[in-house]
Design a protein around this motif. Structure first.
Motif, PDB file in Angstrom:
ATOM      1  N   ALA A   1      -7.142 -47.383 -36.022  1.00 43.12           N
ATOM      2  CA  ALA A   1      -7.183 -47.750 -34.932  1.00 43.12           C
ATOM      3  C   ALA A   1      -6.808 -48.838 -34.196  1.00 43.12           C
ATOM      4  N   LEU A   2      -6.902 -50.302 -35.794  1.00 42.03           N
ATOM      5  CA  LEU A   2      -6.611 -51.558 -35.404  1.00 42.03           C
ATOM      6  C   LEU A   2      -5.297 -51.821 -35.729  1.00 42.03           C
ATOM      7  N   ASP A   3      -4.013 -50.943 -35.723  1.00 39.25           N
ATOM      8  CA  ASP A   3      -2.741 -50.873 -35.847  1.00 39.25           C
ATOM      9  C   ASP A   3      -2.287 -50.903 -34.667  1.00 39.25           C
ATOM     10  N   PRO A   4      -1.438 -51.990 -33.879  1.00 35.84           N
ATOM     11  CA  PRO A   4      -0.986 -52.349 -32.768  1.00 35.84           C
ATOM     12  C   PRO A   4       0.250 -50.315 -32.476  1.00 35.84           C
ATOM     13  N   ARG A   5       0.775 -50.430 -33.662  1.00 37.36           N
ATOM     14  CA  ARG A   5       1.618 -49.105 -33.169  1.00 37.36           C
ATOM     15  C   ARG A   5       0.543 -47.723 -33.295  1.00 37.36           C
ATOM     16  N   PHE A   6      -0.024 -47.622 -33.601  1.00 36.80           N
ATOM     17  CA  PHE A   6      -0.643 -46.339 -33.592  1.00 36.80           C
ATOM     18  C   PHE A   6      -2.193 -46.238 -32.359  1.00 36.80           C
ATOM     19  N   LYS A   7      -3.210 -46.958 -33.158  1.00 32.18           N
ATOM     20  CA  LYS A   7      -4.070 -46.927 -32.069  1.00 32.18           C
ATOM     21  C   LYS A   7      -4.906 -46.287 -32.174  1.00 32.18           C
ATOM     22  N   LYS A   8      -5.672 -45.248 -30.544  1.00 31.09           N
ATOM     23  CA  LYS A   8      -6.221 -43.627 -30.508  1.00 31.09           C
ATOM     24  C   LYS A   8      -4.997 -43.125 -30.818  1.00 31.09           C
ATOM     25  N   ARG A   9      -3.678 -43.111 -30.322  1.00 32.00           N
ATOM     26  CA  ARG A   9      -2.623 -41.621 -31.278  1.00 32.00           C
ATOM     27  C   ARG A   9      -2.737 -41.960 -32.395  1.00 32.00           C
ATOM     28  N   ALA A  10      -2.802 -42.180 -32.821  1.00 29.48           N
ATOM     29  CA  ALA A  10      -3.199 -41.704 -35.016  1.00 29.48           C
ATOM     30  C   ALA A  10      -4.525 -40.747 -34.916  1.00 29.48           C
ATOM     31  N   PHE A  11      -4.739 -40.487 -33.900  1.00 28.17           N
ATOM     32  CA  PHE A  11      -6.189 -39.322 -33.973  1.00 28.17           C
ATOM     33  C   PHE A  11      -6.316 -37.931 -33.056  1.00 28.17           C
ATOM     34  N   SER A  12      -6.507 -37.117 -33.049  1.00 31.21           N
ATOM     35  CA  SER A  12      -5.738 -35.398 -33.037  1.00 31.21           C
ATOM     36  C   SER A  12      -7.836 -35.073 -33.301  1.00 31.21           C
ATOM     37  N   ASP A  13      -8.298 -35.687 -33.407  1.00 34.46           N
ATOM     38  CA  ASP A  13      -9.771 -35.556 -33.025  1.00 34.46           C
ATOM     39  C   ASP A  13     -10.667 -36.710 -32.339  1.00 34.46           C
ATOM     40  N   ASP A  14     -10.624 -36.326 -30.870  1.00 36.75           N
ATOM     41  CA  ASP A  14     -11.010 -37.971 -30.201  1.00 36.75           C
ATOM     42  C   ASP A  14     -12.221 -37.705 -30.914  1.00 36.75           C
ATOM     43  N   HIS A  15     -13.602 -37.640 -31.137  1.00 35.03           N
ATOM     44  CA  HIS A  15     -14.827 -37.324 -31.505  1.00 35.03           C
ATOM     45  C   HIS A  15     -14.090 -38.863 -33.017  1.00 35.03           C
ATOM     46  N   ALA A  16     -13.030 -38.796 -33.784  1.00 32.52           N
ATOM     47  CA  ALA A  16     -13.574 -39.445 -34.803  1.00 32.52           C
ATOM     48  C   ALA A  16     -12.683 -40.623 -33.994  1.00 32.52           C
ATOM     49  N   ALA A  17     -11.971 -40.998 -32.891  1.00 37.01           N
ATOM     50  CA  ALA A  17     -11.336 -41.828 -32.412  1.00 37.01           C
ATOM     51  C   ALA A  17     -12.403 -42.919 -31.717  1.00 37.01           C
ATOM     52  N   ASN A  18     -13.258 -41.953 -31.271  1.00 36.24           N
ATOM     53  CA  ASN A  18     -14.306 -43.403 -30.270  1.00 36.24           C
ATOM     54  C   ASN A  18     -14.962 -43.076 -31.489  1.00 36.24           C
ATOM     55  N   GLU A  19     -15.458 -42.656 -32.150  1.00 32.29           N
ATOM     56  CA  GLU A  19     -15.965 -42.949 -33.117  1.00 32.29           C
ATOM     57  C   GLU A  19     -15.549 -45.215 -33.840  1.00 32.29           C
ATOM     58  N   ALA A  20     -14.534 -44.832 -34.434  1.00 37.48           N
ATOM     59  CA  ALA A  20     -13.960 -45.675 -35.081  1.00 37.48           C
ATOM     60  C   ALA A  20     -13.718 -47.365 -34.411  1.00 37.48           C
ATOM     61  N   PHE A  21     -13.289 -46.729 -32.929  1.00 39.10           N
ATOM     62  CA  PHE A  21     -13.375 -47.786 -31.706  1.00 39.10           C
ATOM     63  C   PHE A  21     -15.212 -48.477 -31.573  1.00 39.10           C
ATOM     64  N   GLN A  22     -15.978 -47.212 -31.450  1.00 38.51           N
ATOM     65  CA  GLN A  22     -17.519 -47.686 -31.528  1.00 38.51           C
ATOM     66  C   GLN A  22     -17.383 -49.193 -32.722  1.00 38.51           C
ATOM     67  N   ARG A  23     -17.627 -48.498 -34.066  1.00 34.27           N
ATOM     68  CA  ARG A  23     -17.811 -48.975 -34.885  1.00 34.27           C
ATOM     69  C   ARG A  23     -16.995 -50.526 -35.307  1.00 34.27           C
ATOM     70  N   LEU A  24     -15.927 -50.657 -33.953  1.00 33.53           N
ATOM     71  CA  LEU A  24     -15.013 -51.652 -34.324  1.00 33.53           C
ATOM     72  C   LEU A  24     -15.644 -52.479 -33.271  1.00 33.53           C
ATOM     73  N   LYS A  25     -16.010 -51.893 -31.785  1.00 40.33           N
ATOM     74  CA  LYS A  25     -16.780 -52.609 -30.929  1.00 40.33           C
ATOM     75  C   LYS A  25     -17.805 -53.536 -31.649  1.00 40.33           C
ATOM     76  N   ASN A  26     -18.833 -53.165 -32.175  1.00 42.05           N
ATOM     77  CA  ASN A  26     -19.915 -53.566 -32.616  1.00 42.05           C
ATOM     78  C   ASN A  26     -20.104 -54.598 -33.610  1.00 42.05           C
ATOM     79  N   ALA A  27     -18.597 -54.279 -34.843  1.00 45.94           N
ATOM     80  CA  ALA A  27     -18.330 -55.362 -35.674  1.00 45.94           C
ATOM     81  C   ALA A  27     -18.276 -56.607 -35.090  1.00 45.94           C
ATOM     82  N   ALA A  28     -17.157 -55.860 -34.279  1.00 52.05           N
ATOM     83  CA  ALA A  28     -16.657 -57.700 -33.164  1.00 52.05           C
ATOM     84  C   ALA A  28     -17.719 -58.653 -31.756  1.00 52.05           C
ATOM     85  N   GLY A  29     -18.324 -57.181 -31.485  1.00 51.58           N
ATOM     86  CA  GLY A  29     -19.828 -58.059 -31.418  1.00 51.58           C
ATOM     87  C   GLY A  29     -20.578 -58.728 -32.230  1.00 51.58           C
TER      88      GLY A  29
END
Length: 393
Positions: free
Chosen positions: A290-318
């Motif tokens: 998710a943090l690789d600017p070459r891939f982001k959400k495009r690395a995932f085939s499962d939207d749920h997995a992508a959303n979970e990863a980005f949510q964890r990153l938002k929490n960590a950034a917060g």
């Protein structure tokens, strides 16, 4: 020299805010056991690696003994609180040892791919045994080796020795087959001239080995891609594992392979599905993608997995922003206290009273978590950078 280099590496490692370890254990030909630990970190946005220790391991390779040595090395280098993960092969003892240290364990992706390939090759083991016997004979017999060299010269082929396969060397079966097929005519001629008492390959088996080489080529490419130390690799694991599965499925649907190779591909496809079925939910790997600017959400085939990863990153950034804001507030308060007397808590400004009341609903009061959400949203909506670019830069 040792003390000088040790001091230089200690200084480099001490500046790293986070590190990843890789470790391996092996037994030499002289039956001596060894263990090595390497440290990986980012310095000035470049990947750095330092060998921390490589020593003769005389104790039994139990999980407890391995864990004790891992912890000892971490203490010696003052990195106990910096370790993000430890990468090793899939052996049970080292996996359990890392678990005992309480570090996060990442199974080596290249080793896992190697296990998948070895499982697939077991389907065509009889033919591979014939090839291994011929290769070993060419290495063992000086007469056969010289005759092969002379035959290669006569046929205008490069004078290359045959390669031996080794189960612990990644891609070695592929390289053995590749070299063997490139010298097909020279091998057939040499075996006939020296009258070797060896089982030779039938025409069907030669064709099957050509197809096996074609089927293994993507696995070789992936292994080479993931084995680098000077560039980011963890963010590629999800994409590469899914790519291997897609390629195997495409090969099976093509109908361009013979029965033994179809069986081999089916075995590897099932093994990939088993070993990587939850890879998109692996916290470290999904966040790296998710943090690789070459891939982001495009690395995932499962939207749920992508959303979970980005949510964890938002929490960590917060959390990072909250910590930073608290520190900044403390500094501002200290500066204000030193510059002027504290204001009266109950006193309101007569001059600005009406204005403050009028604009009270218009002033944006941002929070650290809100800023983190906006930052992650902005990042996810930016276009991807080229795959060939360096994500650290």
């Amino acid at each position: 020299m040792f003390l000088k280099i040790h001091e230089q590496i200690m200084e480099k490692v001490s500046k790293a805010s986070a590190v990843c370890l890789t470790t391996d254990c092996w037994t030499s030909r002289a039956t001596c056991g060894f263990m090595s630990v390497t440290c990986h970190f980012i310095e000035n946005y470049k990947m750095e690696s330092c060998l921390l220790d490589c020593f003769e391991f005389t104790d039994r390779h139990t999980a407890d003994n391995l864990a004790d040595n891992l912890l000892r090395i971490a203490r010696e280098w003052n990195i106990t609180d910096k370790i993000v993960a430890c990468v090793s092969d899939n052996a049970h003892n080292i996996s359990l040892a890392i678990h005992k240290t309480s570090w996060k364990h990442l199974p080596c992706f290249a080793h896992t791919v190697n296990l998948i390939v070895r499982g697939g090759l077991s389907v065509i083991q009889n033919t591979l045994n014939k090839i291994k016997a011929i290769v070993e004979y060419m290495h063992r017999s000086t007469v056969a080796a010289e005759k092969l060299k002379a035959t290669q010269q006569q046929m205008g082929l490069p004078e290359l020795k045959l390669k031996q396969g080794c189960p612990t060397r990644w891609n070695s079966p592929f390289y053995m087959l590749q070299r063997f097929l490139a010298n097909k005519d020279a091998i057939i001629t040499t075996l006939a001239l020296v009258n070797a008492r060896l089982e030779t390959l039938t025409q069907d088996e030669w064709k099957e080995m050509e197809e096996a080489c074609e089927a293994l080529r993507p696995f070789e490419e992936v292994t080479v891609e993931i084995s680098g130390e000077s560039y980011v690799t963890a963010s590629k694991v999800i994409l590469l594992s899914r790519s291997l599965q897609k390629i195997c499925t495409r090969y099976l649907r093509s109908g361009g392979f013979r029965k033994p190779i179809i069986d081999m591909l089916e075995t590897m496809t099932k093994d990939i599905a088993t070993r990587f079925h939850k890879v998109e939910f692996h916290h470290l790997l999904s966040e790296a993608s998710a943090l690789d600017p070459r891939f982001k959400k495009r690395a995932f085939s499962d939207d749920h997995a992508a959303n979970e990863a980005f949510q964890r990153l938002k929490n960590a950034a917060g959390r990072v922003r909250l910590s930073s804001s608290a520190h900044q507030t403390e500094q501002q308060q200290a500066a204000a206290s030193a510059a002027s007397p504290p204001p009266q808590e109950t006193q309101e400004s007569l001059v600005w009273g009406d204005f403050d009341e009028q604009v009270a609903g218009l002033v944006t009061r941002t929070s650290s978590s809100a800023e983190a959400v906006l930052e992650m949203r902005s990042y996810s909506e930016e276009p991807l950078v080229a795959r060939s670019s360096n994500p650290l830069l």
